[in-house]
Design an enzyme around this catalytic site. Structure first.
Site, PDB file in Angstrom:
ATOM      1  N   HIS A 132      -9.380   1.122   5.213  1.00 53.75           N
ATOM      2  CA  HIS A 132      -8.180   1.271   5.761  1.00 53.75           C
ATOM      3  C   HIS A 132      -8.307   1.963   6.819  1.00 53.75           C
ATOM      4  O   HIS A 132      -9.253   3.243   6.964  1.00 53.75           O
ATOM      5  CB  HIS A 132      -7.115   2.070   4.906  1.00 53.75           C
ATOM      6  CG  HIS A 132      -5.723   1.780   5.353  1.00 53.75           C
ATOM      7  ND1 HIS A 132      -5.271   2.784   6.294  1.00 53.75           N
ATOM      8  CD2 HIS A 132      -4.794   0.920   5.008  1.00 53.75           C
ATOM      9  CE1 HIS A 132      -4.160   2.499   6.435  1.00 53.75           C
ATOM     10  NE2 HIS A 132      -3.628   1.474   5.974  1.00 53.75           N
ATOM     11  N   LYS A 167       0.223   4.202  -0.250  1.00 56.07           N
ATOM     12  CA  LYS A 167      -0.482   5.320   0.279  1.00 56.07           C
ATOM     13  C   LYS A 167      -0.092   6.694  -0.650  1.00 56.07           C
ATOM     14  O   LYS A 167       0.098   6.316  -1.762  1.00 56.07           O
ATOM     15  CB  LYS A 167       0.020   5.632   1.869  1.00 56.07           C
ATOM     16  CG  LYS A 167      -0.050   4.400   2.639  1.00 56.07           C
ATOM     17  CD  LYS A 167      -0.108   4.574   4.198  1.00 56.07           C
ATOM     18  CE  LYS A 167      -0.212   3.270   4.537  1.00 56.07           C
ATOM     19  NZ  LYS A 167      -0.138   3.339   6.310  1.00 56.07           N
ATOM     20  N   GLY A 217       2.685   2.046  10.827  1.00 57.80           N
ATOM     21  CA  GLY A 217       3.555   3.238  10.677  1.00 57.80           C
ATOM     22  C   GLY A 217       4.254   3.629  12.138  1.00 57.80           C
ATOM     23  O   GLY A 217       4.976   4.636  12.017  1.00 57.80           O
ATOM     24  N   GLU A 242      -6.630   4.590   8.072  1.00 55.69           N
ATOM     25  CA  GLU A 242      -6.450   6.197   7.627  1.00 55.69           C
ATOM     26  C   GLU A 242      -7.750   6.717   7.291  1.00 55.69           C
ATOM     27  O   GLU A 242      -7.963   7.852   7.373  1.00 55.69           O
ATOM     28  CB  GLU A 242      -5.193   6.464   6.870  1.00 55.69           C
ATOM     29  CG  GLU A 242      -4.165   6.007   7.571  1.00 55.69           C
ATOM     30  CD  GLU A 242      -3.088   5.348   6.847  1.00 55.69           C
ATOM     31  OE1 GLU A 242      -2.888   5.477   5.405  1.00 55.69           O
ATOM     32  OE2 GLU A 242      -2.044   4.869   7.361  1.00 55.69           O
ATOM     33  N   GLU A 275      -5.046  -4.954  10.584  1.00 51.25           N
ATOM     34  CA  GLU A 275      -4.002  -4.104  10.743  1.00 51.25           C
ATOM     35  C   GLU A 275      -4.571  -3.212  12.023  1.00 51.25           C
ATOM     36  O   GLU A 275      -5.399  -2.300  11.935  1.00 51.25           O
ATOM     37  CB  GLU A 275      -4.104  -2.898   9.654  1.00 51.25           C
ATOM     38  CG  GLU A 275      -3.793  -3.548   8.404  1.00 51.25           C
ATOM     39  CD  GLU A 275      -3.319  -2.574   7.314  1.00 51.25           C
ATOM     40  OE1 GLU A 275      -2.304  -2.793   6.697  1.00 51.25           O
ATOM     41  OE2 GLU A 275      -3.912  -1.321   7.224  1.00 51.25           O
ATOM     42  N   ASN A 301       1.001  -1.191   0.010  1.00 48.68           N
ATOM     43  CA  ASN A 301      -0.095  -0.145  -0.141  1.00 48.68           C
ATOM     44  C   ASN A 301       1.011   1.332   0.029  1.00 48.68           C
ATOM     45  O   ASN A 301       1.424   1.602   1.148  1.00 48.68           O
ATOM     46  CB  ASN A 301      -0.809  -0.237   1.189  1.00 48.68           C
ATOM     47  CG  ASN A 301      -1.657   1.317   1.244  1.00 48.68           C
ATOM     48  OD1 ASN A 301      -1.694   2.012   0.452  1.00 48.68           O
ATOM     49  ND2 ASN A 301      -2.502   1.365   2.546  1.00 48.68           N
ATOM     50  N   SER A 327       3.414  -2.145  10.314  1.00 50.06           N
ATOM     51  CA  SER A 327       5.135  -2.401  10.472  1.00 50.06           C
ATOM     52  C   SER A 327       5.720  -3.562  10.277  1.00 50.06           C
ATOM     53  O   SER A 327       6.576  -4.023  11.053  1.00 50.06           O
ATOM     54  CB  SER A 327       5.331  -1.804  12.298  1.00 50.06           C
ATOM     55  OG  SER A 327       4.816  -0.677  12.399  1.00 50.06           O
TER      56      SER A 327
HETATM   57  P1  13P Z   1       3.053   0.209   7.701  1.00 55.48           P
HETATM   58  O1  13P Z   1       3.624  -0.879   7.066  1.00 55.48           O
HETATM   59  O2  13P Z   1       4.028   1.554   7.204  1.00 55.48           O
HETATM   60  O3  13P Z   1       3.184   0.120   9.279  1.00 55.48           O
HETATM   61  O4  13P Z   1       1.488   0.527   7.088  1.00 55.48           O
HETATM   62  C1  13P Z   1       0.660  -0.393   7.145  1.00 55.48           C
HETATM   63  C2  13P Z   1      -0.666  -0.197   6.287  1.00 55.48           C
HETATM   64  O5  13P Z   1      -1.134   0.583   6.831  1.00 55.48           O
HETATM   65  C3  13P Z   1      -0.638  -1.029   5.111  1.00 55.48           C
HETATM   66  O6  13P Z   1      -1.880  -0.698   4.619  1.00 55.48           O
END
Ligand code: 13P
Length: 256
Positions: free
Chosen positions: A104, A14, A180, A106, A174, A12, A218
């Site tokens: 997601h 982003k 992150g 976010e 997740e 992803n 992560s």
């Molecule tokens: P990270 O791998 O940067 O923690 O992000 C995970 C994520 O949100 C994948 O959709």
């Protein structure tokens, strides 16, 4: 090996990178997968770039279509029409996307999407032949209160709709606190939550044993072997580490 049994290694990206960055990363990912051959043959690869760049990347991907699939990071809850700024599931399917990430954290927590809109998006995606990667997961506060399973169950139950099956739905667990932060969930946490999700899916679907459950939050090269070999972990949804072709493909090697 059957497609369904392969681990899904999904990046992803982003909202990152210029068009040139996206093209270079896409080419580097394809090259690394090809070079690694048998070492990653048990994995299916997916990249989810910013929507704006997908059309350009498909020019590279169409020459080597079996190496890496492409997906969107979100889609509209509506069919084509007067929805300024939105991009429909039909449009993503039309240009060659196979997957779409929906729900997601976010989008749930920064943009404020709730289950009602998420379900509409899931319906539009499957109606248009896309495979949905539905993200579920609790916040730190919810985990501290002991309600992680309850939250995840509610997010899963929301998509108990006609037409979903193990072919068109993938779940990504997740935990919000692991995204992150460099703080991946422990093997024990992942094992317990993925077993819980598998059991929940059994109540919802006839063919739930074949449905892939990804872990995200992560995931890095150094924790990939541990996380990806847990029972009921059928792949990873990778954020930061997917922006580097070597680490993205090395995660798959660790999973193999
Ligand atoms: P990270 O791998 O940067 O923690 O992000 C995970 C994520 O949100 C994948 O959709």
């Amino acid at each position: 090996m059957d497609r369904i049994m392969k681990k899904l290694i999904a990046g992803n990206w982003k909202m990152n990178g210029s068009l040139q960055d996206a093209c270079e990363l896409c080419i580097a990912v394809m090259d690394k997968i090809e070079k690694n051959g048998a070492a990653v043959s048990d994995c299916e690869f997916l990249i989810c770039p910013p929507a704006l760049h997908i059309g350009s990347l498909l020019n590279y991907l169409k020459d080597r279509p079996d190496i890496v699939k492409v997906g969107a990071q979100d889609c509209a809850a509506y069919d084509n029409g007067a929805y300024t700024g939105e991009i429909s599931a039909a449009m993503f399917a039309d240009i060659g996307c196979e997957y779409v990430i929906i729900g997601h954290s976010e989008r749930r927590h920064i943009i404020g999407e709730g289950d009602e809109i998420i379900v509409k998006k899931v319906k539009k995606a499957i109606e248009n032949g896309l495979r949905v990667i539905l993200c579920v997961g609790e916040t730190q506060g919810e985990r501290d209160k002991g309600s992680a399973k309850e939250i995840v169950a509610k997010q899963l139950e929301a998509v108990k709709i006609d037409g979903i099956n193990s072919e068109n739905l993938v779940i990504a667990y997740e935990p919000v606190w692991a995204i992150g932060t460099g703080n991946a969930a422990t093997v024990d946490d992942v094992k317990k939550m993925h077993a819980f999700i598998r059991a929940k899916l059994k109540e919802m679907l006839a063919d739930s044993d074949n449905l892939r459950i990804l872990y995200g939050g992560s995931v890095k090269v150094d924790n990939a072997a541990q996380l990806l070999n847990i029972e009921n972990v059928n792949g990873a949804l990778i954020g930061g580490a997917s922006l580097d072709a070597k680490s993205f493909v090395d995660i798959a090697k660790a999973a193999n």
